[in-house]
Design a protein around this motif. Structure first.
Motif, PDB file in Angstrom:
ATOM      1  N   ASP A 502       5.294   9.700  -5.072  1.00  0.00           N
ATOM      2  CA  ASP A 502       5.077   8.628  -4.111  1.00  0.00           C
ATOM      3  C   ASP A 502       5.470   7.315  -4.772  1.00  0.00           C
ATOM      4  N   CYS A 504       4.743   4.393  -4.211  1.00  0.00           N
ATOM      5  CA  CYS A 504       3.656   3.429  -4.311  1.00  0.00           C
ATOM      6  C   CYS A 504       2.800   3.628  -5.565  1.00  0.00           C
ATOM      7  N   HIS A 505       2.913   4.800  -6.202  1.00  0.00           N
ATOM      8  CA  HIS A 505       2.181   5.021  -7.438  1.00  0.00           C
ATOM      9  C   HIS A 505       2.667   4.103  -8.548  1.00  0.00           C
ATOM     10  N   VAL A 514      -0.891  -4.323   0.744  1.00  0.00           N
ATOM     11  CA  VAL A 514      -0.850  -2.888   0.500  1.00  0.00           C
ATOM     12  C   VAL A 514       0.587  -2.465   0.265  1.00  0.00           C
ATOM     13  N   GLU A 516       3.736  -0.037   0.981  1.00  0.00           N
ATOM     14  CA  GLU A 516       4.349   0.823   1.981  1.00  0.00           C
ATOM     15  C   GLU A 516       5.666   1.356   1.416  1.00  0.00           C
ATOM     16  N   ASP A 555       1.623   3.434   7.180  1.00  0.00           N
ATOM     17  CA  ASP A 555       0.738   4.522   6.752  1.00  0.00           C
ATOM     18  C   ASP A 555      -0.582   4.012   6.198  1.00  0.00           C
ATOM     19  N   GLN A 556      -0.596   2.858   5.576  1.00  0.00           N
ATOM     20  CA  GLN A 556      -1.787   2.391   4.884  1.00  0.00           C
ATOM     21  C   GLN A 556      -2.553   1.320   5.661  1.00  0.00           C
ATOM     22  N   THR A 568      -6.319  -3.006   6.514  1.00  0.00           N
ATOM     23  CA  THR A 568      -5.991  -2.064   5.444  1.00  0.00           C
ATOM     24  C   THR A 568      -6.948  -0.873   5.493  1.00  0.00           C
ATOM     25  N   ARG A 569      -6.389   0.311   5.308  1.00  0.00           N
ATOM     26  CA  ARG A 569      -7.255   1.488   5.185  1.00  0.00           C
ATOM     27  C   ARG A 569      -7.987   1.408   3.849  1.00  0.00           C
ATOM     28  N   LYS A 571      -9.270   3.635   1.957  1.00  0.00           N
ATOM     29  CA  LYS A 571      -8.992   4.676   0.971  1.00  0.00           C
ATOM     30  C   LYS A 571      -7.793   4.367   0.091  1.00  0.00           C
ATOM     31  N   VAL A 572      -6.968   3.424   0.513  1.00  0.00           N
ATOM     32  CA  VAL A 572      -5.795   3.103  -0.306  1.00  0.00           C
ATOM     33  C   VAL A 572      -6.132   2.098  -1.399  1.00  0.00           C
ATOM     34  N   LYS A 574      -7.667   1.464  -4.610  1.00  0.00           N
ATOM     35  CA  LYS A 574      -7.987   2.412  -5.680  1.00  0.00           C
ATOM     36  C   LYS A 574      -8.985   1.905  -6.703  1.00  0.00           C
TER      37      LYS A 574
END
Length: 605
Positions: A502, A504-505, A514, A516, A555-556, A568-569, A571-572, A574
């Motif tokens: 991914d 984004c990592h 965030v 994307e 997605d986020q 923003t979600r 869970k994203v 960290k």
């Protein structure tokens, strides 16, 4: 020593069958003449395909007449050249070592055949070109990369064949050919074989010199010379600058950077020659031929090759000599060089590791490497090997052991600006004449070293890389090598292995933003008209998406119908700091850090 060599040969046959297109099982029995008190009877079966089949069939060709017939003596029936006694000047051990591609006497260069590697790969461009099957023709490549095939023979004139004066051109890299003619100026040189061609220093004007015309001409051997700047209209240069050198064939010719045309040796119907002649500015009328020397230090010869590198160093390689009175017959594998326009010469190596031969072909590429291809020896052994020297003929490497084209002689080779060789026509026997065209490609086996652990070598033999004349180093994640990632995944090199990750990592975003991923073949919001080759991470603020339609694409991010906003979600996020910062940035109380993660608290709308 002979037994050990034969054992090595049998071992290669058992372990490393040569890569051929067609294979068949071959069984044989061979009696080796006594050598140093040792007599051997060897037999076996192997599956080395046409290579072994060719060697087995070669014994049947031993009764063939010499391939060079013709040239001047009267009263010899259909034979038009000196009827020479043929024998093998090599001792049995030397002959066997020559078949293995090496020699041992007098400290000469040695070479080990590398059956598992093929630094050169040959690609068939056509097995039936538009020109007729032929041999003893001439070829050249001009400054535009156009390849020409000029004259030659379809068979010996006395056996119902004919000599040619046609000119064919390929502007398609040897794949397609067209005949070049001129209806307005049809006059051109007489049909011939064994002539020599070259171009001027600019690669624009081509020259044709000498050759064997046969009994259909008043003079069977020729010393005329012609020029053309396109292959259609030819000018008889001998009208203003008659050649002083004797009529001949099997000679060689080069042009220096100072536009000096130089002719070397050959056979004049009676004698083998080692004289050298030159003319300055050959494209200009009124020049004079000058004799550089009547006897060069190298032995008189025929069917040799001469090439010149970018430093104006001239190299002479191989050739044939015979004296029917003394029985002295030689096929040379020597290399000579001259750095002063052929006035003085130096012996580079008396016995190169390739077997003595003549009517072979040679070229110099843009790296000033010498290459020789094919040919025939005094034992009528046809060759289809390719040898290269990177140090001006001092050492040699066998770069192709068993190419897919038939062993042959009286063929031609030219080299293009990409260092690809083009092998054209030739013959293997009286019934096997060719009009095929092959192109060489360097492979990764040619000691190609790629920088860094994340790079791999690929060449024209690999899928998705066909047509490459030379190998290239590409990244492990090149999609032609590794194409298993999703459109929103990126390929990374981890411990010399391609893996999908991914993006984004590996992306850090500021507070309130965030990560994307713009998909492969998609675009970044900042550059909507630039298509991406790989999935790419970018940072954004969910709050910038003002509609549910825009928010749902991210997605986020999550659309909250109660607040009518894009958030923003949780869970994203960290880390605890980013989770808590989201409250400060957006005033959102949904996210809370608990048990090592940012969780979402259900809020009544």
């Amino acid at each position: 020593r002979l037994a050990s060599v034969m054992w090595e040969l049998l071992g290669h046959a058992a372990r490393e069958p040569l890569p051929r297109q067609r294979r068949r099982r071959v069984c044989w029995v061979s009696a080796v003449p006594p050598l140093a008190g040792l007599s051997l009877l060897l037999s076996g079966c192997c599956s080395e395909g046409e290579e072994v089949a060719r060697l087995a069939a070669e014994a049947q060709r031993r009764r063939m007449p010499p391939p060079l017939r013709g040239g001047g003596a009267e009263g010899r029936g259909r034979s038009e050249e000196p009827d020479l006694h043929w024998s093998d000047p090599l001792a049995p051990e030397q002959r066997l070592l020559a078949r293995l591609g090496r020699r041992t006497a007098d400290g000469n260069a040695t070479h080990e055949r590398r059956l598992q590697t093929q630094p050169f790969h040959w690609l068939s461009l056509t097995d039936d070109a538009q020109f007729s099957p032929r041999y003893a023709h001439a070829s050249l490549i001009d400054a535009h990369g156009h390849i020409f095939v000029i004259g030659g023979a379809t068979a010996d004139a006395g056996s119902g064949g004919s000599y040619l004066n046609d000119v064919w051109q390929s502007v398609h890299g040897g794949v397609k050919w067209q005949r070049i003619t001129s209806s307005k100026y049809p006059s051109r040189f007489k049909p011939r074989r064994g002539h020599a061609v070259t171009t001027d220093n600019e690669g624009v004007v081509m020259f044709l010199l000498g050759g064997f015309c046969g009994k259909d001409c008043d003079e069977r051997l020729l010393n005329d010379w012609w020029s053309s700047d396109g292959g259609d209209i030819w000018h008889d240069m001998g009208e203003s600058a008659p050649a002083n050198w004797s009529p001949r064939h099997g000679h060689a010719v080069v042009t220096t950077s100072a536009d000096i045309l130089v002719v070397f040796g050959g056979h004049d119907g009676r004698d083998y020659l080692n004289d050298i002649w030159s003319i300055r500015d050959p494209a200009q009328e009124g020049g004079d031929w000058q004799q550089v020397t009547n006897h060069a230090p190298w032995k008189q010869r025929y069917g040799h090759v001469v090439v010149i590198n970018s430093l104006d160093v001239i190299f002479l390689l191989g050739g044939y000599f015979a004296d029917k009175n003394s029985g002295d017959i030689k096929c040379f594998n020597d290399v000579w060089e001259s750095s002063d326009g052929a006035s003085t010469w130096r012996l580079v190596v008396r016995h190169a590791p390739w077997a003595g031969r003549y009517q072979h072909a040679a070229a110099v590429n843009t790296q000033d490497e010498l290459l020789i291809v094919g040919g025939i020896d005094v034992d009528l052994q046809r060759y289809h090997d390719t040898w290269r020297s990177k140090d001006s003929g001092r050492t040699w490497m066998l770069v192709n052991v068993a190419p897919p084209w038939e062993p042959r002689y009286e063929h031609t080779v030219v080299v293009d600006r990409n260092d690809s060789l083009y092998l054209i026509g030739g013959m293997s026997s009286g019934d096997d004449r060719f009009n095929d065209v092959w192109r060489s490609e360097r492979t990764c086996e040619d000691d190609v070293q790629c920088p860094g652990a994340g790079m791999m070598c690929r060449d024209g033999t690999h899928s998705h890389f066909g047509g490459l004349p030379n190998p290239v180093c590409v990244d492990l994640c090149d999609r032609r090598i590794f194409d298993k990632c999703d459109v929103k995944e990126a390929c990374r090199n981890e411990k010399s292995k391609a893996v999908c990750v991914d993006p984004c990592h590996f992306q850090d975003c500021d507070s309130g933003h965030v990560c994307e991923v713009a998909p492969r073949d998609g675009a970044l919001p900042s550059t909507p008209h630039a298509t991406l080759d790989v999935a790419t991470a970018f940072c954004l603020s969910c709050k910038h998406s003002q509609t549910k339609f825009a928010c749902d694409k991210l997605d986020q991010c999550k659309w909250t119908s109660g607040e009518e906003s894009c958030l923003t979600r949780c869970k994203v996020l960290k880390t605890k700091s980013t989770c808590e910062a989201e409250k400060l940035y957006s005033g959102d109380t949904r996210c809370e850090w608990a048990d090592g993660e940012c969780t979402e608290i259900e809020v009544e709308e």
